[in-house]
Design a protein around this motif. Structure first.
Motif, PDB file in Angstrom:
ATOM      1  N   SER A 296       0.808  -1.218   0.000  1.00 44.09           N
ATOM      2  CA  SER A 296       0.000   0.000   0.000  1.00 44.09           C
ATOM      3  C   SER A 296       0.848   1.279   0.000  1.00 44.09           C
ATOM      4  N   LEU A 297       2.145   1.166   0.201  1.00 44.21           N
ATOM      5  CA  LEU A 297       3.021   2.341   0.229  1.00 44.21           C
ATOM      6  C   LEU A 297       3.511   2.674  -1.170  1.00 44.21           C
ATOM      7  N   GLY A 298       3.615   3.963  -1.447  1.00 42.80           N
ATOM      8  CA  GLY A 298       4.190   4.393  -2.708  1.00 42.80           C
ATOM      9  C   GLY A 298       5.708   4.357  -2.672  1.00 42.80           C
ATOM     10  N   ASP A 299       6.325   4.545  -3.828  1.00 41.66           N
ATOM     11  CA  ASP A 299       7.789   4.526  -3.894  1.00 41.66           C
ATOM     12  C   ASP A 299       8.414   5.601  -3.021  1.00 41.66           C
ATOM     13  N   ALA A 300       7.813   6.795  -3.013  1.00 37.38           N
ATOM     14  CA  ALA A 300       8.368   7.884  -2.219  1.00 37.38           C
ATOM     15  C   ALA A 300       8.347   7.530  -0.732  1.00 37.38           C
ATOM     16  N   ASP A 301       7.239   6.911  -0.260  1.00 40.03           N
ATOM     17  CA  ASP A 301       7.149   6.524   1.151  1.00 40.03           C
ATOM     18  C   ASP A 301       8.148   5.425   1.486  1.00 40.03           C
ATOM     19  N   ARG A 302       8.329   4.484   0.576  1.00 39.19           N
ATOM     20  CA  ARG A 302       9.306   3.421   0.828  1.00 39.19           C
ATOM     21  C   ARG A 302      10.729   3.980   0.921  1.00 39.19           C
ATOM     22  N   ARG A 303      11.049   4.884  -0.022  1.00 40.79           N
ATOM     23  CA  ARG A 303      12.394   5.485  -0.009  1.00 40.79           C
ATOM     24  C   ARG A 303      12.609   6.296   1.270  1.00 40.79           C
ATOM     25  N   MET A 304      11.575   7.032   1.690  1.00 44.14           N
ATOM     26  CA  MET A 304      11.712   7.815   2.925  1.00 44.14           C
ATOM     27  C   MET A 304      11.953   6.901   4.123  1.00 44.14           C
ATOM     28  N   ALA A 305      11.165   5.792   4.200  1.00 43.52           N
ATOM     29  CA  ALA A 305      11.341   4.857   5.310  1.00 43.52           C
ATOM     30  C   ALA A 305      12.743   4.250   5.292  1.00 43.52           C
TER      31      ALA A 305
END
Length: 485
Positions: A296-305
């Protein structure tokens, strides 16, 4: 050099010092003011005080032409120090006859004569006071000798009061002594008081005999830890003496050092558990988020995490390195000292700083600096700790300045900030292991209290020294001095 000491100025200045003490000031601020008064009254170029501990000495206060020596260690095996610790209490010395490195540096700066006096308490030397003069002529007279001796006695009295002195926890004033022994009657009055009891408690036999025991008496066979009004700790045991007199024998010893070690251990556990918990919690939280909500996470959220996990992992690794270095007393290693370019080493170390810290750095590095003699690899650790400290105690986004310079004997660099500043009485304590300017619920700044401790140890292993001072207009300046290559 004046022919006579300005005694009215000495008395007036000493009055100011006494007023500082009466108003609650203590420790280094009072000592530094006393040195300023002494320098002015003597017409000396500079005055310095060396505090002695069992492992050696350190210049903890200095004024005038020798203020650059503040923070400098004085090894216990220095032949000049060995000479000062024996023989006459006060003496006049030609600086060019000193055999140590410090003597050569003083002479290079045009300081040729010195009057030195030991500061003693009951035969125990707590430090030495030094007044330095540029003249190579007739030298200081009896007036100057008397004043230096008098001021050294005043400083010794400050140590006796333990008002902010000694500066270092391993200072010589509160030293562990032999066991005290007392015999008390059924009413709790002292009937026997051995010499060690007088040493441990500071109460002579004449004041103790036939008086109540000056601390609680534990039941026979039990142990009591009791804190004296001056802050020292006693471990007290008692037992009954056979016979009809119902006498009890009491033994006690100074356990201040053990209490301090126990407190350091408890503080270590508390601080490290707190400092480790924060990055571990963040890493676990983001890792769980990625694991549970990956789809459910977008690429931007994954990269931030991932970025946050990496940042926190770096913080965790750095903290573990500091803890291990502190525990093992590891130094720069067996690699021999070698000359290196300080400007180049500083620029390289700045480039490796975290981005949020690196963007705040301003450099003022003059061309043509002499090379430094030491371990280049360790400079990155020193600079990282000093810059991290500056960033932590100053508002976000404010500049952190790095500047450099040199004199005839040393090459130095300074890290300055525009933060809350360091209190004068904390400029030495800040280098103690696990020491925090704030404690408990009042702490506003994170940290394990290891950064400056490691900096001082690394620098001194390379025959250099480091000091802190408040910055004019607000903030703090940390200065590192290393030998020229």
């Amino acid at each position: 050099m004046p022919e006579r000491t300005d005694l009215p100025a000495l008395i007036a200045g000493h009055t100011v010092v006494i007023e500082m003490i009466n108003s609650g000031d203590a420790g280094l601020p009072v000592l530094t003011q006393l040195l300023r008064v002494t320098q002015s009254a003597l017409g000396a170029a500079g005055v310095a005080f060396v505090e002695f501990a069992p492992t050696g000495g350190r210049i903890i206060a200095a004024t005038g032409a020798v203020d650059w020596t503040i923070g400098r260690p004085v090894p216990a095996d220095d032949p000049d120090i060995a000479c000062l610790l024996s023989g006459p209490r006060v003496r006049q010395i030609r600086v060019d006859r000193l055999t140590g490195r410090l003597g050569a540096e003083l002479a290079d700066r045009g300081l040729h004569r010195m009057v030195a006096s030991r500061a003693e308490i009951g035969g125990l030397t707590v430090g030495s006071l030094h007044a330095l003069y540029p003249s190579d002529g007739d030298g200081p007279g009896t007036d100057q000798h008397a004043v230096v001796t008098y001021v050294a006695s005043c400083i010794a009295h400050m140590y006796g009061d333990q008002s902010g002195l000694p500066v270092h926890g391993d200072g010589p004033v509160v030293a562990a002594m032999a066991d005290g022994l007392a015999v008390v009657d059924r009413d709790g009055h002292v009937r026997l008081w051995n010499p060690a009891a007088a040493q441990v408690t500071g109460r002579p036999a004449a004041d103790a005999l036939n008086q109540p025991l000056p601390f609680p008496l534990p039941p026979p066979g039990q142990v009591l830890d009791h804190r004296l009004p001056d802050g020292r700790w006693l471990r007290v045991t008692s037992g009954e003496l056979p016979g009809p007199g119902t006498l009890r024998v009491v033994t006690f010893r100074d356990t201040t050092d053990q209490q301090r070690r126990d407190n350091d251990r408890d503080l270590f556990v508390a601080v490290t558990s707190h400092e480790l918990r924060t990055p571990v919690t963040v890493i676990k939280g983001y890792a769980d988020t990625l694991n549970d909500h990956w789809e459910s996470l977008g690429d931007a959220d994954r990269r931030m995490a991932a970025r946050v996990i990496g940042q926190r992992a770096n913080e965790l690794a750095r903290l573990v390195d500091r803890l291990l270095s502190s525990a093992t007393e590891a130094g720069p290693g067996e690699e021999p000292s070698a000359p290196y370019d300080l400007n180049d080493a500083l620029c390289t170390a700045v480039a490796d700083l975290p981005a949020e810290l690196r963007h705040r750095i301003t450099l003022d590095l003059p061309a043509g600096l002499p090379k430094v003699l030491g371990h280049r690899a360790s400079l990155a650790t020193v600079l990282t700790e000093l810059c991290t400290n500056a960033g932590k105690y100053s508002p976000p986004g404010t500049p952190i300045g790095i500047s450099a310079g040199a004199d005839g004997q040393t090459v130095s660099f300074r890290v300055s900030d525009q933060g809350i500043g360091v209190r004068p009485e904390h400029v030495e304590r800040a280098f103690d292991r696990f020491w925090q300017g704030e404690s408990g619920d009042r702490r506003r700044f994170p940290g394990a209290g290891l950064g400056l401790y490691l900096v001082r140890r690394i620098v001194e292993q390379q025959n250099g020294w480091v000091s802190l001072r408040p910055k004019a207009g607000g903030g703090t300046v940390a200065e590192v001095r290393l030998p020229r290559g």
